[in-house]
Design a protein around this motif. Structure first.
Motif, PDB file in Angstrom:
ATOM      1  N   GLY A   1      50.203  45.000  38.725  1.00  0.00           N
ATOM      2  CA  GLY A   1      49.530  46.106  39.375  1.00  0.00           C
ATOM      3  C   GLY A   1      48.090  46.226  38.937  1.00  0.00           C
ATOM      4  O   GLY A   1      47.646  45.559  38.010  1.00  0.00           O
ATOM      5  N   GLN A   2      47.387  47.087  39.645  1.00  0.00           N
ATOM      6  CA  GLN A   2      45.993  47.355  39.336  1.00  0.00           C
ATOM      7  C   GLN A   2      45.883  48.785  38.842  1.00  0.00           C
ATOM      8  O   GLN A   2      46.591  49.678  39.332  1.00  0.00           O
ATOM      9  N   ALA A   3      45.019  48.980  37.877  1.00  0.00           N
ATOM     10  CA  ALA A   3      44.822  50.315  37.326  1.00  0.00           C
ATOM     11  C   ALA A   3      44.277  51.237  38.411  1.00  0.00           C
ATOM     12  O   ALA A   3      43.654  50.784  39.373  1.00  0.00           O
ATOM     13  N   PRO A   4      44.520  52.546  38.268  1.00  0.00           N
ATOM     14  CA  PRO A   4      43.985  53.491  39.258  1.00  0.00           C
ATOM     15  C   PRO A   4      42.455  53.445  39.315  1.00  0.00           C
ATOM     16  O   PRO A   4      41.799  53.103  38.330  1.00  0.00           O
ATOM     17  N   ALA A   5      41.910  53.768  40.479  1.00  0.00           N
ATOM     18  CA  ALA A   5      40.457  53.764  40.667  1.00  0.00           C
ATOM     19  C   ALA A   5      39.808  54.693  39.654  1.00  0.00           C
ATOM     20  O   ALA A   5      40.415  55.668  39.234  1.00  0.00           O
ATOM     21  N   PRO A   6      38.662  54.428  39.204  1.00  0.00           N
ATOM     22  CA  PRO A   6      37.700  53.420  39.644  1.00  0.00           C
ATOM     23  C   PRO A   6      37.897  52.058  38.956  1.00  0.00           C
ATOM     24  O   PRO A   6      37.173  51.123  39.243  1.00  0.00           O
ATOM     25  N   SER A   7      38.861  51.936  38.069  1.00  0.00           N
ATOM     26  CA  SER A   7      39.083  50.675  37.362  1.00  0.00           C
ATOM     27  C   SER A   7      39.541  49.591  38.328  1.00  0.00           C
ATOM     28  O   SER A   7      40.202  49.865  39.321  1.00  0.00           O
ATOM     29  N   LYS A   8      39.185  48.368  38.010  1.00  0.00           N
ATOM     30  CA  LYS A   8      39.636  47.226  38.810  1.00  0.00           C
ATOM     31  C   LYS A   8      40.468  46.275  37.959  1.00  0.00           C
ATOM     32  O   LYS A   8      40.738  45.150  38.361  1.00  0.00           O
ATOM     33  N   ASP A   9      40.876  46.738  36.786  1.00  0.00           N
ATOM     34  CA  ASP A   9      41.639  45.901  35.861  1.00  0.00           C
ATOM     35  C   ASP A   9      43.030  45.613  36.412  1.00  0.00           C
ATOM     36  O   ASP A   9      43.633  46.452  37.084  1.00  0.00           O
ATOM     37  N   PHE A  10      43.528  44.408  36.103  1.00  0.00           N
ATOM     38  CA  PHE A  10      44.864  44.011  36.528  1.00  0.00           C
ATOM     39  C   PHE A  10      45.801  44.010  35.336  1.00  0.00           C
ATOM     40  O   PHE A  10      45.412  43.700  34.210  1.00  0.00           O
ATOM     41  N   TYR A  11      47.082  44.327  35.610  1.00  0.00           N
ATOM     42  CA  TYR A  11      48.086  44.419  34.563  1.00  0.00           C
ATOM     43  C   TYR A  11      49.380  43.746  35.004  1.00  0.00           C
ATOM     44  O   TYR A  11      49.664  43.659  36.196  1.00  0.00           O
TER      45      TYR A  11
END
Length: 189
Positions: free
Chosen positions: A14-24
């Motif tokens: 998944g991707q972190a909630p906005a505004p982050s663009k980090d992937f997990y």
């Protein structure tokens, strides 16, 4: 039942909630919980950031509120609850059964129970509406199916065949016989 468990019990990305663009990524295996992350940023201080990984035993994960909060934020509370259950040894073996075995089990349920089961998940909805299930239901209830009936059921769909009343089926079968005899006569002329 333990043989139904693969080494990887659960995996999600998944991707972190906005505004982050980090992937997990989270992986729950039989022995540990692996949490991986990839920082995605235009900021110069994060450009050289390497992907990270944290691996904890099930017991350590259950005692780590910081990681639990991160998972809840990224993947949601439902996923966190599922991971808790896996770490505590509460496995749902039903979802691990192969489709063929599930279809065999479902084919012996009452119609109301099949209707209820179809509302449980997308997988069960697909299984409960599949032609293979309704073919098994028809065979369980009717016993012997003639090749002519099988051909009609394959054409119209087994579920539709099951729910069509007997009189309508007899009419459709007689129409098919008539078409076959008409086509055989036209070929002999």
């Amino acid at each position: 039942m333990a043989s139904l468990l693969t080494d990887t019990l659960f995996e999600a990305r998944g991707q972190a909630p906005a505004p982050s663009k980090d992937f997990y990524q989270i992986i729950v295996s039989r022995k540990d919980v692996i949490f991986r992350w990839w920082k995605i940023s235009l900021r110069s201080e994060f450009r050289e950031a390497r992907p990270g990984e944290l691996s904890e035993s099930h017991e350590d994960f259950l005692d780590d509120p910081n990681l639990q909060i991160q998972i809840a934020i990224i993947f949601g509370a439902g996923t966190l609850d599922h991971i808790f259950n896996l770490c505590r040894g509460n496995f749902d073996f039903l979802v691990r059964l192969p489709d063929a075995l599930l279809l065999n089990i479902i084919s012996y349920l009452d119609l109301e129970d099949i209707a209820r089961l179809s509302q449980v998940s997308h997988r069960f909805e697909a299984l409960c509406n599949s032609d293979k299930l309704w073919e098994m239901v028809v065979q369980n209830l009717m016993g012997r199916i003639t090749p002519e009936m099988k051909s009609l059921a394959d054409e119209m769909g087994w579920k539709q065949f099951f729910f069509t009343n007997k009189l309508q089926l007899q009419v459709q079968l007689s129409r098919r016989r008539q078409k076959k005899s008409d086509s055989a006569e036209s070929l002999s002329d």
